[in-house]
Design a protein around this motif. Structure first.
Motif, PDB file in Angstrom:
ATOM      1  N   HIS A  54       0.837  -1.205   0.000  1.00  0.00           N
ATOM      2  CA  HIS A  54       0.000   0.000   0.000  1.00  0.00           C
ATOM      3  C   HIS A  54       0.865   1.247   0.000  1.00  0.00           C
ATOM      4  N   GLN A  55       0.563   2.157  -0.931  1.00  0.00           N
ATOM      5  CA  GLN A  55       1.236   3.452  -0.990  1.00  0.00           C
ATOM      6  C   GLN A  55       0.500   4.430  -0.085  1.00  0.00           C
ATOM      7  N   VAL A  56       1.162   4.866   0.974  1.00  0.00           N
ATOM      8  CA  VAL A  56       0.547   5.801   1.913  1.00  0.00           C
ATOM      9  C   VAL A  56       0.354   7.162   1.245  1.00  0.00           C
ATOM     10  N   ILE A  57      -0.811   7.727   1.412  1.00  0.00           N
ATOM     11  CA  ILE A  57      -1.093   9.083   0.932  1.00  0.00           C
ATOM     12  C   ILE A  57      -1.230   9.987   2.152  1.00  0.00           C
ATOM     13  N   ILE A  58      -0.355  10.984   2.236  1.00  0.00           N
ATOM     14  CA  ILE A  58      -0.362  11.917   3.363  1.00  0.00           C
ATOM     15  C   ILE A  58      -1.147  13.160   2.967  1.00  0.00           C
ATOM     16  N   ASN A  59      -2.037  13.541   3.836  1.00  0.00           N
ATOM     17  CA  ASN A  59      -2.956  14.633   3.557  1.00  0.00           C
ATOM     18  C   ASN A  59      -2.764  15.743   4.597  1.00  0.00           C
ATOM     19  N   SER A  60      -2.715  16.991   4.122  1.00  0.00           N
ATOM     20  CA  SER A  60      -2.590  18.115   5.047  1.00  0.00           C
ATOM     21  C   SER A  60      -3.220  19.349   4.400  1.00  0.00           C
ATOM     22  N   TYR A  61      -3.199  20.447   5.151  1.00  0.00           N
ATOM     23  CA  TYR A  61      -3.801  21.689   4.688  1.00  0.00           C
ATOM     24  C   TYR A  61      -2.856  22.851   4.985  1.00  0.00           C
ATOM     25  N   GLY A  62      -2.944  23.883   4.176  1.00  0.00           N
ATOM     26  CA  GLY A  62      -2.097  25.053   4.403  1.00  0.00           C
ATOM     27  C   GLY A  62      -2.576  26.247   3.604  1.00  0.00           C
ATOM     28  N   GLU A  63      -1.969  27.383   3.908  1.00  0.00           N
ATOM     29  CA  GLU A  63      -2.322  28.640   3.245  1.00  0.00           C
ATOM     30  C   GLU A  63      -1.317  28.961   2.146  1.00  0.00           C
ATOM     31  N   VAL A  64      -1.826  29.421   1.010  1.00  0.00           N
ATOM     32  CA  VAL A  64      -0.969  29.798  -0.115  1.00  0.00           C
ATOM     33  C   VAL A  64      -0.362  31.172   0.165  1.00  0.00           C
ATOM     34  N   LYS A  65       0.977  31.246   0.088  1.00  0.00           N
ATOM     35  CA  LYS A  65       1.681  32.495   0.353  1.00  0.00           C
ATOM     36  C   LYS A  65       2.672  32.771  -0.775  1.00  0.00           C
ATOM     37  N   PRO A  66       3.011  34.036  -1.020  1.00  0.00           N
ATOM     38  CA  PRO A  66       4.005  34.338  -2.058  1.00  0.00           C
ATOM     39  C   PRO A  66       5.400  33.936  -1.609  1.00  0.00           C
ATOM     40  N   LEU A  67       6.232  33.574  -2.565  1.00  0.00           N
ATOM     41  CA  LEU A  67       7.624  33.278  -2.254  1.00  0.00           C
ATOM     42  C   LEU A  67       8.341  34.522  -1.758  1.00  0.00           C
ATOM     43  N   GLU A  68       8.013  35.673  -2.341  1.00  0.00           N
ATOM     44  CA  GLU A  68       8.631  36.940  -1.951  1.00  0.00           C
ATOM     45  C   GLU A  68       7.575  38.017  -1.795  1.00  0.00           C
ATOM     46  N   ASN A  69       7.793  38.866  -0.805  1.00  0.00           N
ATOM     47  CA  ASN A  69       6.991  40.078  -0.628  1.00  0.00           C
ATOM     48  C   ASN A  69       7.969  41.245  -0.525  1.00  0.00           C
ATOM     49  N   THR A  70       7.827  42.231  -1.394  1.00  0.00           N
ATOM     50  CA  THR A  70       8.799  43.320  -1.476  1.00  0.00           C
ATOM     51  C   THR A  70       8.155  44.652  -1.137  1.00  0.00           C
ATOM     52  N   GLN A  71       8.804  45.369  -0.219  1.00  0.00           N
ATOM     53  CA  GLN A  71       8.425  46.760   0.036  1.00  0.00           C
ATOM     54  C   GLN A  71       9.290  47.618  -0.904  1.00  0.00           C
ATOM     55  N   LEU A  72       8.737  48.013  -2.032  1.00  0.00           N
ATOM     56  CA  LEU A  72       9.490  48.692  -3.086  1.00  0.00           C
ATOM     57  C   LEU A  72       9.802  50.128  -2.676  1.00  0.00           C
ATOM     58  N   SER A  73      11.069  50.519  -2.852  1.00  0.00           N
ATOM     59  CA  SER A  73      11.508  51.874  -2.505  1.00  0.00           C
ATOM     60  C   SER A  73      12.167  52.529  -3.705  1.00  0.00           C
ATOM     61  N   ALA A  74      12.120  53.875  -3.712  1.00  0.00           N
ATOM     62  CA  ALA A  74      12.802  54.634  -4.762  1.00  0.00           C
ATOM     63  C   ALA A  74      14.288  54.719  -4.446  1.00  0.00           C
ATOM     64  N   GLN A  75      15.136  54.555  -5.459  1.00  0.00           N
ATOM     65  CA  GLN A  75      16.577  54.628  -5.271  1.00  0.00           C
ATOM     66  C   GLN A  75      17.150  55.996  -5.626  1.00  0.00           C
ATOM     67  N   VAL A  76      16.303  56.844  -6.203  1.00  0.00           N
ATOM     68  CA  VAL A  76      16.712  58.224  -6.493  1.00  0.00           C
ATOM     69  C   VAL A  76      15.574  59.149  -6.085  1.00  0.00           C
ATOM     70  N   SER A  77      15.902  60.421  -5.982  1.00  0.00           N
ATOM     71  CA  SER A  77      14.906  61.430  -5.623  1.00  0.00           C
ATOM     72  C   SER A  77      14.438  62.161  -6.867  1.00  0.00           C
ATOM     73  N   GLY A  78      13.193  62.614  -6.844  1.00  0.00           N
ATOM     74  CA  GLY A  78      12.692  63.386  -7.973  1.00  0.00           C
ATOM     75  C   GLY A  78      11.186  63.345  -8.057  1.00  0.00           C
ATOM     76  N   GLU A  79      10.667  64.054  -9.044  1.00  0.00           N
ATOM     77  CA  GLU A  79       9.222  64.144  -9.255  1.00  0.00           C
ATOM     78  C   GLU A  79       8.741  62.983 -10.119  1.00  0.00           C
ATOM     79  N   VAL A  80       7.597  62.392  -9.740  1.00  0.00           N
ATOM     80  CA  VAL A  80       7.005  61.282 -10.512  1.00  0.00           C
ATOM     81  C   VAL A  80       6.324  61.866 -11.739  1.00  0.00           C
ATOM     82  N   LEU A  81       6.715  61.371 -12.920  1.00  0.00           N
ATOM     83  CA  LEU A  81       6.150  61.876 -14.172  1.00  0.00           C
ATOM     84  C   LEU A  81       4.992  61.024 -14.673  1.00  0.00           C
ATOM     85  N   SER A  82       5.072  59.701 -14.494  1.00  0.00           N
ATOM     86  CA  SER A  82       4.023  58.810 -15.007  1.00  0.00           C
ATOM     87  C   SER A  82       4.122  57.467 -14.299  1.00  0.00           C
TER      88      SER A  82
END
Length: 392
Positions: A54-82
């Motif tokens: 008999h091949q054991v089947i293991i069953n469980s539950y979990g929440e789907v999460k992103p591999l990465e979560n990024t807090q994006l920051s500006a690397q230069v200063s200036g006015e946003v054009l678009s």
């Protein structure tokens, strides 16, 4: 005359009446025919049992999460054009797409200044190299006269070379700042939030958005202690089936990536991480598994050898009933090593081809004689069983 006639007739009548009475009494006195003997043994249904792998089947539950979560920051200063039309909460952007643009004038000017400095440094280097060549030629004409490195202009050449490298580095930084005016998505991303708008002045390091990586998702699933003993030796790379239940249920495939390597203090469970590529189905056109979804995960565990699978209804306090070679009920103590769905998996207590009782009498007893459904019974054995029952 009549009296004499009666005297002669009466003896014959009496004799005939006696004969008829004798015949009637004799008929009544005869033994009744033997009645058909009834088999009072309870009838049971049996099935032979067979051990299988008999091949054991293991069953469980979990929440789907992103591999990465990024807090994006500006690397230069200036006015946003678009900003990109999909650069909104819930928008999806591809890797390398420009999310928003910062005014570039000052950074383009900085690049021009840096390019000019590189050209000036290269010109100075060429001049020093030429003077060093002149000094070397002069030294060759008077080989007996000692010449210092300063005369040969070696320090001057090294200084000019350093100036060129410094100017090139400044140009590289200026070009990088110019490139950073176009803020690009670091990966295929789902926009969680955006904190900038056209005309807004952003400073270096200020947070402008939050992104989730949708190239890969992870599901962390807990593994209970009774399941952990059935995990295979190597879990990395095992294919897992991810099931999204509900009105629009579907399944996706994932791969076990790693064991977190710790036991939870509260639940005493270990945890595995399952990875899913392209969870939102942008490339493979499969149903999207949204972040935050609670999903079921199944995967193959260890293989059990020579195991009996029985319905749970037939096992009571780890006891099952079989019919022995004498057609008697016999209780068997079994060892249940795993439960899956409606079945128990038993490692010991049964033998191959045992006749497992699947319909028990109301009050089963050890040694109780039974009749197997569908098996013809010889008259002699039925008679014997009946007589034994009558004696009891």
């Amino acid at each position: 005359m009549q009296t004499n006639l009666l005297r002669w007739i009466f003896p014959f009548v009496a004799l005939a009446t006696g004969v008829v009475g004798f015949i009637g009494i004799n008929a009544i006195a005869q033994e009744p025919e033997k009645k058909e003997v009834l088999d009072t043994r309870p009838t049971v249904q049996v099935e032979p049992v067979t051990a299988n792998d008999h091949q054991v089947i293991i069953n469980s539950y979990g929440e789907v999460k992103p591999l990465e979560n990024t807090q994006l920051s500006a690397q230069v200063s200036g006015e946003v054009l678009s900003w990109h039309s999909n650069f909104v909460a819930g928008g999806v952007v591809a890797r390398g797409e420009t999310l928003f643009t910062i005014e570039k004038d000052n950074y383009e000017a900085a690049v021009l200044v840096a390019e000019a400095e590189v050209a000036r440094a290269q010109a100075a280097l060429i001049e020093e190299q030429a003077q060093a060549q002149v000094a070397e030629d002069e030294a060759k004409r008077f080989p007996s006269k000692a010449r210092t490195d300063l005369f040969l202009r070696k320090p001057q050449v090294l200084s000019a070379q350093a100036s060129v490298k410094s100017a090139q580095a400044a140009l590289k930084r200026a070009q990088r700042d110019l490139d950073n005016c176009d803020v690009k998505a670091p990966y295929d991303a789902l926009i969680i939030s955006r904190n900038v708008g056209v005309g807004q002045f952003v400073t270096m390091g200020s947070q402008v958005a939050e992104l989730n990586n949708i190239e890969t998702a992870e599901v962390i699933i807990p593994i209970a202690g009774f399941d952990s003993v059935f995990l295979p030796e190597r879990i990395k790379g095992i294919t897992a089936t991810i099931i999204q239940k509900g009105l629009n249920s579907f399944t996706r495939e994932g791969v076990i990536d790693r064991d977190l390597g710790i036991i939870d203090n509260a639940t005493r469970m270990s945890s595995l991480v399952v990875r899913v590529e392209d969870p939102y189905g942008l490339k493979n056109k499969l149903p999207a598994i949204k972040f935050g979804s609670y999903v079921q995960v199944n995967f193959a565990g260890a293989t059990l050898n020579n195991i009996y699978r029985l319905p749970q209804a037939l096992v009571n306090n780890q006891i099952v009933w079989v019919v022995n070679e004498n057609e008697e009920l016999e209780p068997r103590k079994v060892t249940v090593i795993r439960e899956e769905g409606e079945y128990f998996y038993i490692s010991s207590g049964l033998n191959a081809d045992d006749k497992l009782v699947i319909t028990l009498p109301e009050y089963p007893q050890k040694g109780m004689q039974v009749k197997i459904a569908g098996v013809a019974v010889a008259p002699e054995s039925s008679e014997l069983s009946t007589s034994n029952t009558q004696q009891l």
